[in-house]
Design a protein around this motif. Structure first.
Motif, mmCIF file in Angstrom:
data_model
loop_
_atom_site.group_PDB
_atom_site.id
_atom_site.type_symbol
_atom_site.label_atom_id
_atom_site.label_comp_id
_atom_site.label_asym_id
_atom_site.label_seq_id
_atom_site.Cartn_x
_atom_site.Cartn_y
_atom_site.Cartn_z
ATOM 1 N N LYS A 156 0.839 -1.198 0.000
ATOM 2 C CA LYS A 156 0.000 0.000 0.000
ATOM 3 C C LYS A 156 0.872 1.245 0.000
ATOM 4 N N GLU A 157 0.454 2.219 -0.764
ATOM 5 C CA GLU A 157 1.095 3.533 -0.771
ATOM 6 C C GLU A 157 0.631 4.289 0.478
ATOM 7 N N ILE A 158 1.417 5.198 0.973
ATOM 8 C CA ILE A 158 1.024 6.025 2.115
ATOM 9 C C ILE A 158 -0.211 6.835 1.728
ATOM 10 N N ALA A 159 -1.200 6.856 2.611
ATOM 11 C CA ALA A 159 -2.467 7.565 2.340
ATOM 12 C C ALA A 159 -2.324 9.046 2.685
ATOM 13 N N VAL A 160 -1.641 9.785 1.827
ATOM 14 C CA VAL A 160 -1.431 11.212 2.026
ATOM 15 C C VAL A 160 -2.666 11.964 1.514
ATOM 16 N N PRO A 161 -3.200 12.888 2.322
ATOM 17 C CA PRO A 161 -4.368 13.660 1.842
ATOM 18 C C PRO A 161 -4.048 14.372 0.527
ATOM 19 N N HIS A 162 -4.981 14.360 -0.375
ATOM 20 C CA HIS A 162 -4.886 15.023 -1.683
ATOM 21 C C HIS A 162 -3.875 14.380 -2.627
ATOM 22 N N ALA A 163 -3.449 13.142 -2.334
ATOM 23 C CA ALA A 163 -2.535 12.439 -3.237
ATOM 24 C C ALA A 163 -3.287 12.016 -4.499
ATOM 25 N N LEU A 164 -2.539 11.742 -5.538
ATOM 26 C CA LEU A 164 -3.120 11.294 -6.794
ATOM 27 C C LEU A 164 -3.865 9.973 -6.572
ATOM 28 N N PRO A 165 -5.164 9.922 -6.898
ATOM 29 C CA PRO A 165 -5.933 8.687 -6.680
ATOM 30 C C PRO A 165 -5.702 7.641 -7.768
ATOM 31 N N LYS A 166 -6.062 6.405 -7.425
ATOM 32 C CA LYS A 166 -6.005 5.266 -8.348
ATOM 33 C C LYS A 166 -4.654 5.164 -9.044
ATOM 34 N N CYS A 167 -3.606 5.220 -8.241
ATOM 35 C CA CYS A 167 -2.243 5.264 -8.764
ATOM 36 C C CYS A 167 -1.474 3.989 -8.426
ATOM 37 N N ILE A 168 -0.758 3.486 -9.413
ATOM 38 C CA ILE A 168 0.129 2.338 -9.277
ATOM 39 C C ILE A 168 1.548 2.854 -9.505
ATOM 40 N N ARG A 169 2.431 2.577 -8.532
ATOM 41 C CA ARG A 169 3.826 3.003 -8.655
ATOM 42 C C ARG A 169 4.728 1.767 -8.687
ATOM 43 N N ILE A 170 5.787 1.847 -9.472
ATOM 44 C CA ILE A 170 6.737 0.738 -9.601
ATOM 45 C C ILE A 170 8.150 1.243 -9.342
ATOM 46 N N MET A 171 8.911 0.426 -8.603
ATOM 47 C CA MET A 171 10.343 0.670 -8.416
ATOM 48 C C MET A 171 11.071 -0.612 -8.816
ATOM 49 N N VAL A 172 11.868 -0.518 -9.869
ATOM 50 C CA VAL A 172 12.665 -1.640 -10.353
ATOM 51 C C VAL A 172 14.100 -1.434 -9.883
ATOM 52 N N THR A 173 14.679 -2.444 -9.244
ATOM 53 C CA THR A 173 16.078 -2.400 -8.842
ATOM 54 C C THR A 173 16.842 -3.276 -9.826
ATOM 55 N N ALA A 174 17.725 -2.651 -10.615
ATOM 56 C CA ALA A 174 18.383 -3.379 -11.714
ATOM 57 C C ALA A 174 19.868 -3.072 -11.792
ATOM 58 N N ASN A 175 20.607 -4.037 -12.311
ATOM 59 C CA ASN A 175 22.018 -3.857 -12.649
ATOM 60 C C ASN A 175 22.074 -3.412 -14.104
ATOM 61 N N THR A 176 22.735 -2.297 -14.339
ATOM 62 C CA THR A 176 22.778 -1.752 -15.697
ATOM 63 C C THR A 176 24.033 -0.906 -15.892
ATOM 64 N N ASP A 177 24.403 -0.745 -17.138
ATOM 65 C CA ASP A 177 25.509 0.145 -17.492
ATOM 66 C C ASP A 177 25.025 1.563 -17.772
ATOM 67 N N ILE A 178 23.739 1.787 -17.727
ATOM 68 C CA ILE A 178 23.179 3.119 -18.002
ATOM 69 C C ILE A 178 23.525 4.057 -16.844
ATOM 70 N N PRO A 179 24.143 5.206 -17.131
ATOM 71 C CA PRO A 179 24.434 6.177 -16.066
ATOM 72 C C PRO A 179 23.143 6.685 -15.420
ATOM 73 N N GLN A 180 23.226 7.031 -14.158
ATOM 74 C CA GLN A 180 22.049 7.483 -13.392
ATOM 75 C C GLN A 180 21.251 8.553 -14.140
ATOM 76 N N GLU A 181 21.935 9.515 -14.721
ATOM 77 C CA GLU A 181 21.233 10.633 -15.375
ATOM 78 C C GLU A 181 20.562 10.235 -16.692
ATOM 79 N N HIS A 182 20.827 9.036 -17.180
ATOM 80 C CA HIS A 182 20.207 8.579 -18.427
ATOM 81 C C HIS A 182 19.136 7.509 -18.222
ATOM 82 N N ILE A 183 18.903 7.148 -16.968
ATOM 83 C CA ILE A 183 17.799 6.218 -16.681
ATOM 84 C C ILE A 183 16.496 6.878 -17.116
ATOM 85 N N GLN A 184 15.636 6.096 -17.758
ATOM 86 C CA GLN A 184 14.352 6.608 -18.238
ATOM 87 C C GLN A 184 13.230 6.172 -17.290
ATOM 88 N N HIS A 185 12.841 7.071 -16.392
ATOM 89 C CA HIS A 185 11.710 6.831 -15.514
ATOM 90 C C HIS A 185 10.447 7.078 -16.340
#
Length: 123
Positions: free
Chosen positions: A77-106
């Protein structure tokens, strides 16, 4: 090779299983393609949902993707912050990659684009 976090978020119109599965898969497909990810690079995927989404587990969408069934995926569950964006799905992928941090495509889709307007400016 470095460990990187790759973020993404999307929204659904209704709290329905098929909507949650479809939008989670769509988001994950874009994260994969934009960051040239392969399942063997990924240590874990964390998926959170806002309180108004409970019709299905979004992890199910990722586990059914070809080649991704052995990647550990966990929903929470996401934290229930008042006025947060409703019906939202968030993803965090932890990966090994050669892509520099500033070139990661969120990836932010649907109404979730309001969460990171700064990323749109980079494109």
């Amino acid at each position: 090779m470095s460990v990187r976090g790759i973020r993404g978020a999307t929204t659904v119109e209704k709290n329905m299983a098929d909507n949650i599965i479809k939008e989670t898969k769509r988001l994950m497909d874009k994260i994969i393609s934009q960051n040239n990810l392969h399942p063997n690079q990924v240590a874990q995927i964390l998926v959170s949902l806002t309180d108004d989404l409970n019709a299905d587990f979004p992890a199910k969408a990722i586990r059914t993707m070809d080649g991704w069934s052995f990647v550990p995926v966990m929903c929470m569950k996401e934290i229930a912050v008042p006025h947060a964006l409703p019906k939202c799905i968030r993803i965090m992928v932890t990966a090994n990659t050669d892509i520099p941090q500033e070139h990661i495509q969120h990836v932010y889709l649907n109404k979730a684009m309001v969460l990171r307007p700064d990323l749109e400016e980079r494109k």
